[in-house]
Design a protein around this motif. Structure first.
Motif, PDB file in Angstrom:
ATOM      1  N   ARG A 161       5.098  -5.920  16.950  1.00  0.00           N
ATOM      2  CA  ARG A 161       4.843  -4.485  16.865  1.00  0.00           C
ATOM      3  C   ARG A 161       5.908  -3.682  17.612  1.00  0.00           C
ATOM      4  N   TYR A 166       8.443  -3.126  15.123  1.00  0.00           N
ATOM      5  CA  TYR A 166       7.871  -2.300  14.059  1.00  0.00           C
ATOM      6  C   TYR A 166       7.821  -0.837  14.475  1.00  0.00           C
ATOM      7  N   ASN A 167       7.423  -0.583  15.732  1.00  0.00           N
ATOM      8  CA  ASN A 167       7.318   0.792  16.220  1.00  0.00           C
ATOM      9  C   ASN A 167       8.657   1.506  16.246  1.00  0.00           C
ATOM     10  N   GLN A 222     -10.169  -9.723   8.821  1.00  0.00           N
ATOM     11  CA  GLN A 222      -9.159 -10.694   9.254  1.00  0.00           C
ATOM     12  C   GLN A 222      -9.757 -11.761  10.162  1.00  0.00           C
ATOM     13  N   GLN A 239       8.176  -4.764   2.134  1.00  0.00           N
ATOM     14  CA  GLN A 239       7.120  -5.690   1.710  1.00  0.00           C
ATOM     15  C   GLN A 239       7.666  -6.924   0.995  1.00  0.00           C
ATOM     16  N   ARG A 294      11.996  -3.293  10.837  1.00  0.00           N
ATOM     17  CA  ARG A 294      10.971  -3.991  10.051  1.00  0.00           C
ATOM     18  C   ARG A 294      11.507  -4.326   8.672  1.00  0.00           C
ATOM     19  N   ASN A 326      -0.505  -6.195  15.934  1.00  0.00           N
ATOM     20  CA  ASN A 326      -0.481  -5.387  14.714  1.00  0.00           C
ATOM     21  C   ASN A 326      -1.344  -6.062  13.662  1.00  0.00           C
ATOM     22  N   SER A 327      -1.738  -5.288  12.655  1.00  0.00           N
ATOM     23  CA  SER A 327      -2.602  -5.834  11.600  1.00  0.00           C
ATOM     24  C   SER A 327      -2.100  -5.478  10.206  1.00  0.00           C
ATOM     25  N   VAL A 328      -0.816  -5.181  10.080  1.00  0.00           N
ATOM     26  CA  VAL A 328      -0.250  -4.784   8.792  1.00  0.00           C
ATOM     27  C   VAL A 328      -0.145  -5.998   7.864  1.00  0.00           C
ATOM     28  N   ARG A 329      -0.865  -5.962   6.750  1.00  0.00           N
ATOM     29  CA  ARG A 329      -0.801  -6.974   5.690  1.00  0.00           C
ATOM     30  C   ARG A 329      -1.060  -8.391   6.211  1.00  0.00           C
ATOM     31  N   TRP A 345       1.256 -11.487  13.668  1.00  0.00           N
ATOM     32  CA  TRP A 345       1.808 -10.364  14.429  1.00  0.00           C
ATOM     33  C   TRP A 345       1.538 -10.512  15.916  1.00  0.00           C
TER      34      TRP A 345
END
Length: 335
Positions: A139, A142-143, A213, A150, A147, A178-181, A175
């Protein structure tokens, strides 16, 4: 009289020499049995330390002798899991970070030099009966908009899963915070390697993840509540018990309260090492597992909190040594 078929013999030899190392690397298969993590068919006391920069640290990767020295030291302190990151390319000034310190090219292909280092670490950890918890994405990067898109992320996850198929002493953590995808990545990993254990750190301290998840993952690795909630050594074991009872799977207190600066989720006041010891003990009593988190990477070289090697040295300061000496005595205190 039958003639010796050299072609058949040669083919058999090639196949044998190919299979042998793969079988050797497969030793250390990790599985889940109820709320326990097992390795090679028996309970494994999953006990880790944060070593996020392991792939990119020049001292650790100087040569096999140097790595073995550090792995043996970790082992002496009761540590059998290294939590390392695929991405170490954030701009926060952590030790060893750099723009190229990532497993991934922008197109989702893998950087061969870092992949080679990772595989070497995995193999040599296996020789010490150690496990690697590999966080695929961070993350922190990512922040800062560092990144993958997709399709590129999907390619990276699939390719890395394929590359690490022979190495069974590895668990994937999608991750860090984070919880993206997560479910998408989980499906890709399982399509290539159904037996690979997959987990995720869903968010900052105290974020225990969403039901979808948590139900899908093989085991759970939340970052439990930290000092901001007060007596974290009493609160965190309750969080671990709650997750175990709700989802009926192993739970690791993956990045718990720690000492260090107030930055990056650290404490606002100076903690005692016994805060950590109490929390670890109570998590063990609850049937959970731990990864020792610390501040030995959050500044650059030369800062007092960072060991000269950039490696999380159990003996770097009295605080860490006190906690880790307790961890080394886990069999004495854990039921």
């Amino acid at each position: 009289m039958k003639t010796f078929n050299y072609a058949v013999a040669y083919t058999f030899l090639v196949v044998f020499l190919f299979i042998l190392p793969v079988q050797a690397q497969s030793v250390g298969e990790l599985t889940v049995q109820g709320t326990e993590i097992w390795k090679d068919g028996k309970p494994f006391p999953f006990t880790g330390i944060s070593f996020f920069n392991a792939i990119y640290n020049p001292t650790f990767n100087k040569d096999r002798v140097e790595r073995k020295k550090w792995l043996e030291k970790f082992d002496r302190y009761g540590l059998n899991v290294l939590r390392i990151w695929g991405q170490w390319d954030n701009k926060l000034g952590f030790v060893d970070t750099c723009p190229g310190c990532t497993l991934y090219n922008p197109d989702g292909s893998l950087r061969p030099e870092h992949l080679t280092t990772l595989k070497t670490i995995i193999r040599e950890a296996a020789e010490q009966n150690m496990v690697i918890e590999l966080a695929l994405f961070a993350r922190e990067s990512y922040n800062e908009n560092i990144r993958l898109g997709q399709p590129e992320a999907d390619r990276a996850v699939k390719t890395l899963t394929q590359e690490l198929l022979p190495y069974r002493n590895v668990v994937f953590q999608v991750w860090n915070e984070n919880s993206v995808r997560v479910i998408d990545h989980l499906k890709i990993i399982k399509s290539v390697d159904p037996k690979r254990l997959v987990t995720n750190s869903p968010g900052y301290g105290g974020d225990l993840g969403d039901d979808k998840q948590n139900q899908a993952l093989d085991f759970l690795t939340p970052h439990s509540s930290r000092q901001n909630v007060g007596r974290h050594w009493e609160i965190v074991p309750l969080e671990i018990k709650y997750l175990q009872q709700r989802f009926k799977k192993p739970v690791v207190d993956d990045e718990p309260a720690r000492n260090g600066t107030a930055e990056f989720g650290g404490p606002k006041e100076t903690p005692s090492p016994f805060d950590q010891i109490l929390q670890i003990f109570q998590v063990w009593q609850a049937g959970g597992y731990i990864v020792y988190h610390h501040d030995m990477f959050q500044k650059g070289y030369g800062h007092p909190s960072v060991p000269p090697s950039g490696i999380p040295d159990p003996e770097h300061n009295p605080y860490h040594r006190t906690v880790l000496e307790f961890i080394s005595k886990r069999p004495r205190y854990q039921h």
